[in-house]
Design a protein around this motif. Structure first.
Motif, PDB file in Angstrom:
ATOM      1  N   GLU A  24       3.567 -20.189 -25.566  1.00 16.09           N
ATOM      2  CA  GLU A  24       3.523 -19.631 -24.919  1.00 16.09           C
ATOM      3  C   GLU A  24       5.503 -18.710 -24.368  1.00 16.09           C
ATOM      4  O   GLU A  24       6.318 -19.542 -24.188  1.00 16.09           O
ATOM      5  N   GLU A  25       4.577 -17.491 -24.068  1.00 23.74           N
ATOM      6  CA  GLU A  25       5.326 -16.463 -23.457  1.00 23.74           C
ATOM      7  C   GLU A  25       5.021 -16.540 -22.087  1.00 23.74           C
ATOM      8  O   GLU A  25       4.124 -16.005 -21.927  1.00 23.74           O
ATOM      9  N   ILE A  26       5.659 -16.409 -20.841  1.00 19.59           N
ATOM     10  CA  ILE A  26       5.029 -16.072 -19.515  1.00 19.59           C
ATOM     11  C   ILE A  26       6.215 -14.834 -19.316  1.00 19.59           C
ATOM     12  O   ILE A  26       7.182 -15.047 -19.230  1.00 19.59           O
ATOM     13  N   SER A  27       5.795 -13.632 -18.777  1.00 18.78           N
ATOM     14  CA  SER A  27       6.490 -12.560 -18.299  1.00 18.78           C
ATOM     15  C   SER A  27       5.640 -12.519 -16.930  1.00 18.78           C
ATOM     16  O   SER A  27       4.356 -12.442 -16.849  1.00 18.78           O
ATOM     17  N   GLU A  28       6.294 -11.261 -15.765  1.00 20.60           N
ATOM     18  CA  GLU A  28       6.328 -11.307 -15.256  1.00 20.60           C
ATOM     19  C   GLU A  28       6.064 -10.188 -14.395  1.00 20.60           C
ATOM     20  O   GLU A  28       7.537  -9.149 -15.265  1.00 20.60           O
ATOM     21  N   ILE A  29       5.279  -8.446 -14.630  1.00 22.66           N
ATOM     22  CA  ILE A  29       5.371  -7.957 -14.173  1.00 22.66           C
ATOM     23  C   ILE A  29       5.082  -7.186 -12.912  1.00 22.66           C
ATOM     24  O   ILE A  29       4.185  -7.374 -12.026  1.00 22.66           O
ATOM     25  N   ILE A  30       6.021  -6.425 -11.876  1.00 19.02           N
ATOM     26  CA  ILE A  30       5.868  -7.107 -10.810  1.00 19.02           C
ATOM     27  C   ILE A  30       6.257  -5.144  -9.950  1.00 19.02           C
ATOM     28  O   ILE A  30       6.555  -4.482 -10.575  1.00 19.02           O
ATOM     29  N   SER A  31       4.760  -4.800  -9.215  1.00 22.04           N
ATOM     30  CA  SER A  31       4.315  -3.327  -9.043  1.00 22.04           C
ATOM     31  C   SER A  31       5.640  -2.916  -8.084  1.00 22.04           C
ATOM     32  O   SER A  31       6.097  -3.549  -6.553  1.00 22.04           O
ATOM     33  N   GLU A  32       5.664  -1.430  -7.996  1.00 22.86           N
ATOM     34  CA  GLU A  32       6.224  -0.601  -6.763  1.00 22.86           C
ATOM     35  C   GLU A  32       5.319  -0.797  -6.037  1.00 22.86           C
ATOM     36  O   GLU A  32       5.583   0.515  -4.650  1.00 22.86           O
ATOM     37  N   VAL A  33       3.680  -0.520  -5.928  1.00 26.66           N
ATOM     38  CA  VAL A  33       3.322  -0.740  -4.748  1.00 26.66           C
ATOM     39  C   VAL A  33       3.352  -1.358  -3.646  1.00 26.66           C
ATOM     40  O   VAL A  33       3.232  -2.164  -3.278  1.00 26.66           O
ATOM     41  N   GLU A  34       2.826  -0.366  -2.758  1.00 24.11           N
ATOM     42  CA  GLU A  34       3.324  -0.785  -0.767  1.00 24.11           C
ATOM     43  C   GLU A  34       1.500  -1.043  -0.792  1.00 24.11           C
ATOM     44  O   GLU A  34       0.486  -0.996  -1.302  1.00 24.11           O
ATOM     45  N   LYS A  35       1.417  -1.236  -0.138  1.00 18.21           N
ATOM     46  CA  LYS A  35       0.117  -2.037   0.575  1.00 18.21           C
ATOM     47  C   LYS A  35      -1.363  -0.589   0.944  1.00 18.21           C
ATOM     48  O   LYS A  35      -0.506   0.565   0.707  1.00 18.21           O
ATOM     49  N   GLN A  36      -2.412  -1.148   0.340  1.00 16.92           N
ATOM     50  CA  GLN A  36      -3.015   0.195   0.406  1.00 16.92           C
ATOM     51  C   GLN A  36      -2.956   0.809   1.903  1.00 16.92           C
ATOM     52  O   GLN A  36      -2.870   0.337   2.098  1.00 16.92           O
ATOM     53  N   PRO A  37      -3.035   2.298   1.726  1.00 19.56           N
ATOM     54  CA  PRO A  37      -2.165   2.916   2.923  1.00 19.56           C
ATOM     55  C   PRO A  37      -4.075   2.876   3.719  1.00 19.56           C
ATOM     56  O   PRO A  37      -4.972   3.305   3.831  1.00 19.56           O
ATOM     57  N   ARG A  38      -3.146   2.704   4.806  1.00 23.21           N
ATOM     58  CA  ARG A  38      -4.528   2.513   6.502  1.00 23.21           C
ATOM     59  C   ARG A  38      -4.030   3.726   7.472  1.00 23.21           C
ATOM     60  O   ARG A  38      -2.385   3.453   7.317  1.00 23.21           O
ATOM     61  N   ARG A  39      -4.442   4.068   7.968  1.00 20.97           N
ATOM     62  CA  ARG A  39      -4.141   4.727   8.431  1.00 20.97           C
ATOM     63  C   ARG A  39      -5.035   4.891  10.822  1.00 20.97           C
ATOM     64  O   ARG A  39      -5.933   4.397  10.591  1.00 20.97           O
ATOM     65  N   SER A  40      -4.244   3.851  11.084  1.00 23.31           N
ATOM     66  CA  SER A  40      -4.518   3.367  12.600  1.00 23.31           C
ATOM     67  C   SER A  40      -5.066   4.604  13.823  1.00 23.31           C
ATOM     68  O   SER A  40      -4.665   5.637  13.201  1.00 23.31           O
ATOM     69  N   GLY A  41      -6.480   4.271  13.801  1.00 29.13           N
ATOM     70  CA  GLY A  41      -6.821   5.164  14.820  1.00 29.13           C
ATOM     71  C   GLY A  41      -5.584   5.500  16.210  1.00 29.13           C
ATOM     72  O   GLY A  41      -5.821   7.322  16.826  1.00 29.13           O
ATOM     73  N   ASP A  42      -5.086   4.443  16.336  1.00 34.92           N
ATOM     74  CA  ASP A  42      -3.987   5.406  17.735  1.00 34.92           C
ATOM     75  C   ASP A  42      -3.043   5.565  17.702  1.00 34.92           C
ATOM     76  O   ASP A  42      -1.777   4.278  16.782  1.00 34.92           O
ATOM     77  N   SER A  43      -1.950   6.914  17.916  1.00 35.42           N
ATOM     78  CA  SER A  43      -0.908   6.735  17.141  1.00 35.42           C
ATOM     79  C   SER A  43       0.152   7.335  18.127  1.00 35.42           C
ATOM     80  O   SER A  43       0.282   7.359  19.167  1.00 35.42           O
ATOM     81  N   PRO A  44       1.166   6.138  17.495  1.00 41.53           N
ATOM     82  CA  PRO A  44       2.130   6.283  18.997  1.00 41.53           C
ATOM     83  C   PRO A  44       3.225   8.058  19.630  1.00 41.53           C
ATOM     84  O   PRO A  44       3.384   7.886  19.830  1.00 41.53           O
ATOM     85  N   LEU A  45       2.842   8.336  18.064  1.00 39.44           N
ATOM     86  CA  LEU A  45       3.309   9.526  18.249  1.00 39.44           C
ATOM     87  C   LEU A  45       2.812  10.916  18.818  1.00 39.44           C
ATOM     88  O   LEU A  45       1.319  11.504  18.915  1.00 39.44           O
ATOM     89  N   LYS A  46       2.812  11.164  19.558  1.00 44.18           N
ATOM     90  CA  LYS A  46       1.958  12.862  20.262  1.00 44.18           C
ATOM     91  C   LYS A  46       2.959  13.843  20.383  1.00 44.18           C
ATOM     92  O   LYS A  46       4.099  13.372  20.052  1.00 44.18           O
ATOM     93  N   GLY A  47       2.012  15.419  21.011  1.00 41.62           N
ATOM     94  CA  GLY A  47       2.624  16.331  20.694  1.00 41.62           C
ATOM     95  C   GLY A  47       2.049  17.521  19.930  1.00 41.62           C
ATOM     96  O   GLY A  47       1.591  16.830  19.285  1.00 41.62           O
ATOM     97  N   THR A  48       2.665  18.055  19.611  1.00 42.81           N
ATOM     98  CA  THR A  48       2.239  19.497  18.746  1.00 42.81           C
ATOM     99  C   THR A  48       2.250  19.240  17.400  1.00 42.81           C
ATOM    100  O   THR A  48       1.836  19.544  16.488  1.00 42.81           O
ATOM    101  N   TYR A  49       3.080  18.077  16.971  1.00 43.49           N
ATOM    102  CA  TYR A  49       4.118  17.978  15.926  1.00 43.49           C
ATOM    103  C   TYR A  49       3.000  16.993  14.696  1.00 43.49           C
ATOM    104  O   TYR A  49       4.323  16.432  14.114  1.00 43.49           O
ATOM    105  N   GLU A  50       2.567  16.117  16.022  1.00 41.99           N
ATOM    106  CA  GLU A  50       1.929  14.575  15.591  1.00 41.99           C
ATOM    107  C   GLU A  50       1.680  15.028  13.888  1.00 41.99           C
ATOM    108  O   GLU A  50       2.087  13.694  12.795  1.00 41.99           O
TER     109      GLU A  50
END
Length: 136
Positions: A24-50
């Motif tokens: 048997e041959e074992i190989s590993e494939i690593i993904s470059e995928v970041e965690k599934q994107p989630r957006r929090s309800g509260d943003s620390p960024l404020k202002g007109t350009y948020e």
């Protein structure tokens, strides 16, 4: 390439075990995928350009999906020549890969899909050996 392949997969990595006459041959494939994107309800960024400071949800989702497509293509390339494919893993990735395989006309080789928790490489290899030993 081996005729029998088993793989444990999630969105972070895939462990591919190819069973051949030589062993048997074992190989590993690593993904470059970041965690599934989630957006929090509260943003620390404020202002007109948020809205310009935080990527839009659909933009983040497209990036996530694009990274997953690259990852699944790499996994499919490593198992393309297999006659029998056993897929297992803890989350949605196994079902998403199954759909991709069917879309590439490789779905006929799938012999099973199972939900399992995290496993070590040795546990994965043992599970695949046991599955294909029973199917002989």
């Amino acid at each position: 390439m081996a005729t029998k392949v088993g793989l444990w997969i999630d969105h972070r990595k895939a462990i591919v075990v190819a069973v051949t006459e030589k062993g048997e041959e074992i190989s590993e494939i690593i993904s470059e995928v970041e965690k599934q994107p989630r957006r929090s309800g509260d943003s620390p960024l404020k202002g007109t350009y948020e809205s310009h400071q935080i990527p839009a949800d659909d933009s983040r989702q497209r990036n996530f999906t694009g990274q997953l497509n690259i990852y699944y293509d790499a996994v499919i390339a490593s198992i393309r020549d297999a006659k029998s494919i056993l897929i297992f893993g803890p989350g949605e990735a196994k079902d998403e890969l199954k759909e991709r395989l069917e879309g590439n006309n490789l779905g006929a080789g799938i012999v099973g899909i199972e939900t399992v928790d995290k496993m070590t490489d040795h546990q994965i290899a043992a599970k695949i050996r046991q599955h294909f030993a029973q199917s002989l």
